[in-house]
Design an enzyme around this catalytic site. Structure first.
Site, PDB file in Angstrom:
ATOM      1  N   LYS A 167       2.754   0.662 -20.059  1.00 38.65           N
ATOM      2  CA  LYS A 167       2.655  -0.371 -21.377  1.00 38.65           C
ATOM      3  C   LYS A 167       1.876  -1.540 -21.246  1.00 38.65           C
ATOM      4  CE  LYS A 167       7.295   1.498 -22.207  1.00 38.65           C
ATOM      5  NZ  LYS A 167       8.566   1.028 -22.230  1.00 38.65           N
ATOM      6  N   ARG A 202       2.473  -0.583  -2.568  1.00 42.89           N
ATOM      7  CA  ARG A 202       1.251  -0.145  -2.152  1.00 42.89           C
ATOM      8  C   ARG A 202       0.288  -0.358  -3.460  1.00 42.89           C
ATOM      9  NH1 ARG A 202      -0.848   5.321   0.726  1.00 42.89           N
ATOM     10  NH2 ARG A 202      -0.261   4.089   2.519  1.00 42.89           N
ATOM     11  N   ARG A 262       3.129  10.058   3.522  1.00 40.49           N
ATOM     12  CA  ARG A 262       3.744   9.562   4.863  1.00 40.49           C
ATOM     13  C   ARG A 262       4.461   8.061   4.432  1.00 40.49           C
ATOM     14  NH1 ARG A 262       0.265  13.044   6.316  1.00 40.49           N
ATOM     15  NH2 ARG A 262      -0.916  11.909   4.821  1.00 40.49           N
ATOM     16  N   THR A 263       3.502   7.348   4.188  1.00 34.89           N
ATOM     17  CA  THR A 263       4.197   5.916   4.116  1.00 34.89           C
ATOM     18  C   THR A 263       5.281   5.815   3.275  1.00 34.89           C
ATOM     19  OG1 THR A 263       1.786   5.019   4.469  1.00 34.89           O
ATOM     20  CG2 THR A 263       3.324   3.361   3.724  1.00 34.89           C
ATOM     21  N   HIS A 277      -2.836  -2.597   6.082  1.00 31.70           N
ATOM     22  CA  HIS A 277      -1.937  -1.761   6.272  1.00 31.70           C
ATOM     23  C   HIS A 277      -0.941  -2.101   7.432  1.00 31.70           C
ATOM     24  CE1 HIS A 277       0.673   1.794   5.475  1.00 31.70           C
ATOM     25  NE2 HIS A 277      -0.314   2.500   5.429  1.00 31.70           N
TER      26      HIS A 277
HETATM   27  C1  NCD Z   1      -3.761   5.686   5.277  1.00 32.35           C
HETATM   28  C2  NCD Z   1      -3.797   4.887   4.166  1.00 32.35           C
HETATM   29  O1  NCD Z   1      -3.255   4.981   2.889  1.00 32.35           O
HETATM   30  O2  NCD Z   1      -4.490   3.692   4.222  1.00 32.35           O
HETATM   31  N1  NCD Z   1      -2.630   6.705   5.105  1.00 32.35           N
HETATM   32  C3  NCD Z   1      -1.530   6.523   5.626  1.00 32.35           C
HETATM   33  O3  NCD Z   1      -0.758   5.347   5.271  1.00 32.35           O
HETATM   34  N2  NCD Z   1      -1.074   6.928   6.607  1.00 32.35           N
HETATM   35  C4  NCD Z   1      -5.012   6.240   5.750  1.00 32.35           C
HETATM   36  C5  NCD Z   1      -5.859   7.045   4.799  1.00 32.35           C
HETATM   37  O4  NCD Z   1      -5.462   7.108   3.531  1.00 32.35           O
HETATM   38  O5  NCD Z   1      -6.705   7.485   5.290  1.00 32.35           O
END
Ligand code: NCD
Length: 311
Positions: free
Chosen positions: A88, A109, A59-60, A137
């Site tokens: 590398k 991320r 999703r993100t 997040h």
């Molecule tokens: C979450 C995350 O990556 O922290 N997912 C997301 O971004 N919607 C939640 C999760 O992984 O449980």
């Protein structure tokens, strides 16, 4: 008074970087993005967003990318660091310094806490934290608030329960900080091993009423918003600890018999087994609407940071 100019070129590392007025402003712009999410737009034409994903995501990453395309911008990046020069031995700092030569904004991320802050210190381009280890997040918290506001018409005055892995779940850390800027009552519901991180608890307790419980059943009748998370198996230093809590909570129709009729259930997804599939077709379930709201929220953030909103 908060205005669009306040956001131009800004990093988004922690939700704590924003005041309540700034969050309210972003949520208002997100509402204005809804028609553009349908029609498309070219307000970010010629602008490039880089997505650097050192951890799995559906999703993100896809919603950031879709948000950029909906606004007429372009996307570069990787979601498999094994096939980039990271493999590398290139450092995060060098990666960021290189990528910002191509991109106007970097979405990162990373499994390490502090990675986004660190990257932002070296990058001149704005950095958006799309998840920093178990820490935070922030953009998920924005879309969670947007969903609550849209579904409930307000955030102030609500009782919100955060249920699940409050220790390793980064979404609940950012959301707890964000909710503490509003007049909410917060219930933290988790097995003992997964209790809310001390540093988050100490911080939010100064601003709002917070109560901790080990099971949702006793308090569910008082709850307006139930936010459920999965156990973050990958973050456990010891899998024996994970085995102790696996399957220890679940929301199903039986649990929900005690719910208010206007309860809404949110979940950042992915879901494993903490919400039974039978709940999906009840009026409580809003986790798929939440996904849709992620698109407009990220459109708003990108448009603001890249200076495309004039007010
Ligand atoms: C979450 C995350 O990556 O922290 N997912 C997301 O971004 N919607 C939640 C999760 O992984 O449980």
């Amino acid at each position: 008074m908060v205005g669009a100019a306040d956001f131009v070129g800004r990093d988004v590392i922690s939700i704590k970087d924003f005041t309540r007025d700034e969050i309210d402003y972003i949520l208002r712009i997100a509402g204005e993005m809804a028609p553009l999410a349908k029609s498309g737009s070219d307000i970010l034409r010629g602008r490039i967003m880089a997505t650097l994903f050192f951890e799995p995501s559906t999703r993100t990453r896809l919603s950031f990318e879709a948000a950029m395309y909906k606004l007429g911008g372009s996307v570069i990046g990787f979601s498999e660091p094994e096939i980039s020069s990271v493999k590398k031995g290139e450092s995060l700092v060098d990666t960021v310094r290189v990528v910002e030569k191509y991109a106007d904004v970097i979405v990162l991320r990373h499994p390490s806490e502090g990675a986004a802050r660190f990257a932002a210190e070296y990058a001149r381009a704005p950095v958006i934290n799309a998840g920093s280890g178990a820490e935070e997040h922030p953009t998920q918290a924005l879309l969670d608030l947007y969903t609550i506001l849209k579904e409930k018409g307000r955030i102030d005055g609500l009782t919100v329960a955060l249920m699940g892995d409050l220790r390793y779940g980064r979404t609940v850390h950012s959301l707890a900080y964000a909710l503490s800027l509003y007049k909410v009552r917060l219930f933290l519901v988790s097995p003992d091993l997964l209790k809310m991180r001390r540093e988050v608890l100490e911080d939010i307790k100064n601003r709002i009423e917070v109560y901790e419980y080990s099971s949702i059943e006793e308090v569910l009748p008082e709850v307006d918003v139930l936010y459920v998370t999965r156990i973050q198996k990958e973050r456990f230093p010891d899998l024996a600890e994970y085995a102790k809590v696996r399957g220890s909570y679940k929301v199903d129709l039986n649990v929900l018999r005690r719910a208010r009729s206007d309860l809404i259930i949110l979940h950042p997804l992915p879901r494993v087994d903490e919400i039974a599939v039978e709940v999906d077709s009840t009026p409580f379930a809003r986790y798929f609407q939440q996904v849709e709201n992620g698109l407009v929220t990220r459109m708003a953030l990108l448009a603001l940071i890249l200076g495309a909103i004039k007010e």
